[in-house]
Design a protein around this motif. Structure first.
Motif, short mmCIF file in Angstrom:
data_model
loop_
_atom_site.label_atom_id
_atom_site.label_comp_id
_atom_site.label_asym_id
_atom_site.label_seq_id
_atom_site.Cartn_x
_atom_site.Cartn_y
_atom_site.Cartn_z
N LYS A 68 25.48 14.32 92.87
CA LYS A 68 24.59 15.00 92.02
C LYS A 68 23.12 15.10 92.76
O LYS A 68 22.60 16.18 92.41
N ILE A 69 22.72 14.43 93.61
CA ILE A 69 21.49 14.55 94.48
C ILE A 69 21.76 15.81 95.09
O ILE A 69 20.79 16.74 95.19
N ARG A 70 22.85 16.08 95.84
CA ARG A 70 22.96 17.24 96.56
C ARG A 70 22.65 18.66 95.76
O ARG A 70 22.34 19.59 96.20
N LYS A 71 23.67 18.43 94.69
CA LYS A 71 23.33 19.49 93.84
C LYS A 71 22.09 19.84 93.32
O LYS A 71 21.62 20.90 93.20
N GLN A 72 21.22 18.69 93.00
CA GLN A 72 20.08 18.89 92.50
C GLN A 72 19.17 19.64 93.52
O GLN A 72 18.23 20.48 93.24
N VAL A 73 19.17 18.93 94.72
CA VAL A 73 18.15 18.94 95.80
C VAL A 73 18.46 20.36 96.68
O VAL A 73 17.45 21.11 97.17
N GLY A 74 19.82 20.57 96.69
CA GLY A 74 20.04 22.05 97.56
C GLY A 74 19.47 21.61 99.06
O GLY A 74 19.70 20.64 99.33
N ALA A 75 18.72 22.56 99.59
CA ALA A 75 18.40 22.57 100.72
C ALA A 75 16.78 22.23 100.70
O ALA A 75 16.09 22.20 101.53
N GLY A 76 16.34 21.60 99.61
CA GLY A 76 14.69 21.39 99.43
C GLY A 76 14.68 20.01 100.00
O GLY A 76 15.29 19.25 100.65
N LYS A 77 13.34 19.75 100.10
CA LYS A 77 12.93 18.41 100.75
C LYS A 77 12.39 17.40 99.60
O LYS A 77 11.77 17.94 98.65
N VAL A 78 12.59 16.32 100.11
CA VAL A 78 12.23 15.37 99.11
C VAL A 78 11.36 14.36 99.75
O VAL A 78 11.58 13.70 101.01
#
Ligand code: XMP
Length: 512
Positions: free
Chosen positions: A207-217
């Motif tokens: 789920k996290i991978r899907k939500q974040v994509g290539a973004g920075k957290v």
């Protein structure tokens, strides 16, 4: 999954706890939005909670018709039983002797609901809490359990798989209640247990991978269990797209900052910015004695520092938070009216809007003890996941009045000795929270042949389930004597120790 429809009972969350303990996923939704939740979740079973209202009152809460039309099994508790009976054509009346507390239920017939532990012809203790009662059952129902004041203590329609109880199986005062809920979930609704922390971990990573994509957290670490577990999980999902920020306000306990930095940077190899902002915080707090001003100052500075660091890191669109399920359950409240602010809690609630960031909250579906289990699953040590809660404003609210570096050092030393003694006595896990407080009071003492005129140290230890109410911990006097002697001998500036025997309410856990 199981859907729990909340009619406003104080103990609805306990139903969810019991269902999760069986290894089955469930969600709580208030009756107003239960229809949508039912549609989306497609549960294999529904539980109606209790509630404070009376079904005889016009406009009182009801369950969605779709639940009855769908054919899924229902367990209806207390108010849930009454609304179910009313909605299916039975009758409920008020004005009977209300029954509160312990009662005995006599079993008339066997049922899959209590197969394996309750036998016909015997009596078992249960917990009742209600005023109204069902006086006429809907068609197809029969009574299979009675108590003195509740002739319909257990009424069922086995064919439709509707089970109703006037007592509360979810509370510990119904000793077999957990087994009863287990039977409903496993035997009656037929759900296989699959809610394990390793499954949750894998699912969340996806789920996290899907939500974040290539973004920075960006994730703010507090040193506490929740933010730490969230960070480790997110790191597992997106690796170095995550940067943790640890704002060190100089109000942490002895060795704590080193522990956080060591764990994240060295052990997990997670990119971590350690901001030493103690000058800034202690500067702003100098001369401030009022607890609310202290709390607000710390909260405001925390946000400012965090925001500045996030800007430096640059380009992050996601903010991770360790929000837990109890914070997101939209419970039904009948109390109405704004409540009084006892203390301004330090949290970062305003940050995401202010910084225009999207939230990543991988613990939103978990209770505290599940977060601990997930932490273990992720390899955090038992000592770490079992830590007592620690307030955001840190030691600042454990030094009534003005704070100085010197006072902080004194308190750190006393607190470390106290916790060391608690661990040595094997009491740490029996206590919800234990800490030392440094009082702004000096008293006279005698040490060796000399007079002392030093500070008083207060010791606090409480038991609690959720921090909302608490009892002081009943240490044995020898323990207290030992801790006091060590603190007075080893900590310069303290010559007297007292133990706080206030419960909450009327006290609070922290002193400010
Ligand atoms: P009180 O003192 O209100 O505390 O009885 C209840 C629980 O909350 C913790 N606490 C805080 N936690 N930010 C936090 O994250 C805060 O500002 C804060 N103030 C109190 C306290 O330690 C106890 O566990």
């Amino acid at each position: 999954a199981i859907l729990i429809i909340d009619f406003g009972s104080q103990v609805t969350q306990l139903i969810a706890r019991r269902v999760r303990e069986v290894g089955v996923y469930c969600e709580i939704h208030p009756f107003q939005s239960a229809a949508e939740a039912f549609e989306r979740l497609k549960p294999k079973g529904v539980i109606f909670s209790g509630g404070p209202d009376s079904v005889t009152r016009p406009g009182s809460p009801r369950a969605p018709q779709a639940v009855f039309d769908s054919g899924v099994p229902i367990l209806a508790i207390c108010y849930g039983q009454q609304t179910l009976a009313t909605q299916l054509g039975g009758k409920v009346e008020g004005g009977h002797a209300a029954e509160f507390g312990r009662a005995d239920v006599e079993i008339k017939e066997t049922s899959p609901l209590f197969e394996g532990f309750w036998e016909a012809g015997k009596r078992y203790p249960v917990w009742m809490s209600h005023g109204d009662r069902v006086t006429q059952l809907p068609e197809g129902f029969k009574v299979i359990g009675t108590s003195e004041n509740a002739p319909y203590a257990i009424a069922v329609n086995e064919e439709r798989r509707y089970y109703t109880t006037m007592f509360h199986p979810e509370v510990v005062h119904t000793p077999d209640g957990g087994k009863l809920l287990r039977n409903f979930v496993q035997k009656i609704a037929g759900i296989e247990p699959d809610w394990t922390m390793s499954a949750y971990r894998a699912e969340m990573v996806e789920k996290i991978r899907k939500q974040v994509g290539a973004g920075k957290v960006i994730c703010g670490l507090s040193g506490g269990v929740d933010s730490s577990v969230a960070a480790v999980l997110i790191h597992e999902a997106v690796g170095n797209q995550l940067t943790c920020v640890y704002v060190d306000h100089g109000l942490m306990r002895a060795g704590e900052s080193e522990q956080v930095v060591g764990l994240f940077r060295d052990h997990y190899n997670i990119p971590l910015v350690h901001v030493d902002a103690s000058e800034l915080f202690l500067g702003a707090l100098a001369g401030v004695g009022d607890p609310e001003i202290k709390r607000k100052t710390i909260g405001r500075l925390f946000i400012e520092v965090f925001e500045a660091e996030a800007k430096k890191i640059g380009g992050a669109e996601f903010l991770a938070q360790g929000t837990l399920y109890p914070d997101v359950i939209e419970s039904v409240s009948f109390s109405g009216g704004p409540s009084v602010t006892i203390k301004s809690h330090h949290n970062v609630g305003g940050l995401p809007e202010r910084m225009n960031m999207k939230l990543v909250e991988p613990l939103r579906e978990l209770f505290k003890d599940e977060v601990r289990a997930l932490g273990r699953e992720l390899g955090l040590t038992e000592a770490f996941v079992g830590r007592h809660p620690f307030p955001g404003p840190g030691l600042a609210i454990r030094i009534p009045g003005e704070i100085t570096r010197e006072k902080l050092d004194t308190l750190r030393a006393a607190d470390a000795i106290y916790l060391d003694e608690i661990r040595k006595a094997g009491l740490y896990d029996k206590i919800w929270q234990a800490f030392a407080v440094l009082l702004p009071v000096r008293t006279v003492g005698v040490m060796g042949d000399g007079r002392t005129y030093d500070s008083v140290c207060g010791l606090r230890a409480v038991t609690s389930v959720d921090g909302m109410t608490a009892d002081f911990f009943p240490f044995d006097m020898n323990f207290l004597g030992r801790a006091a002697t060590r603190i007075i001998n080893e900590v310069k500036g303290i010559n007297r120790v007292v133990y706080d025997v206030t419960s909450k309410p009327p006290g609070t856990i922290e002193w400010e």
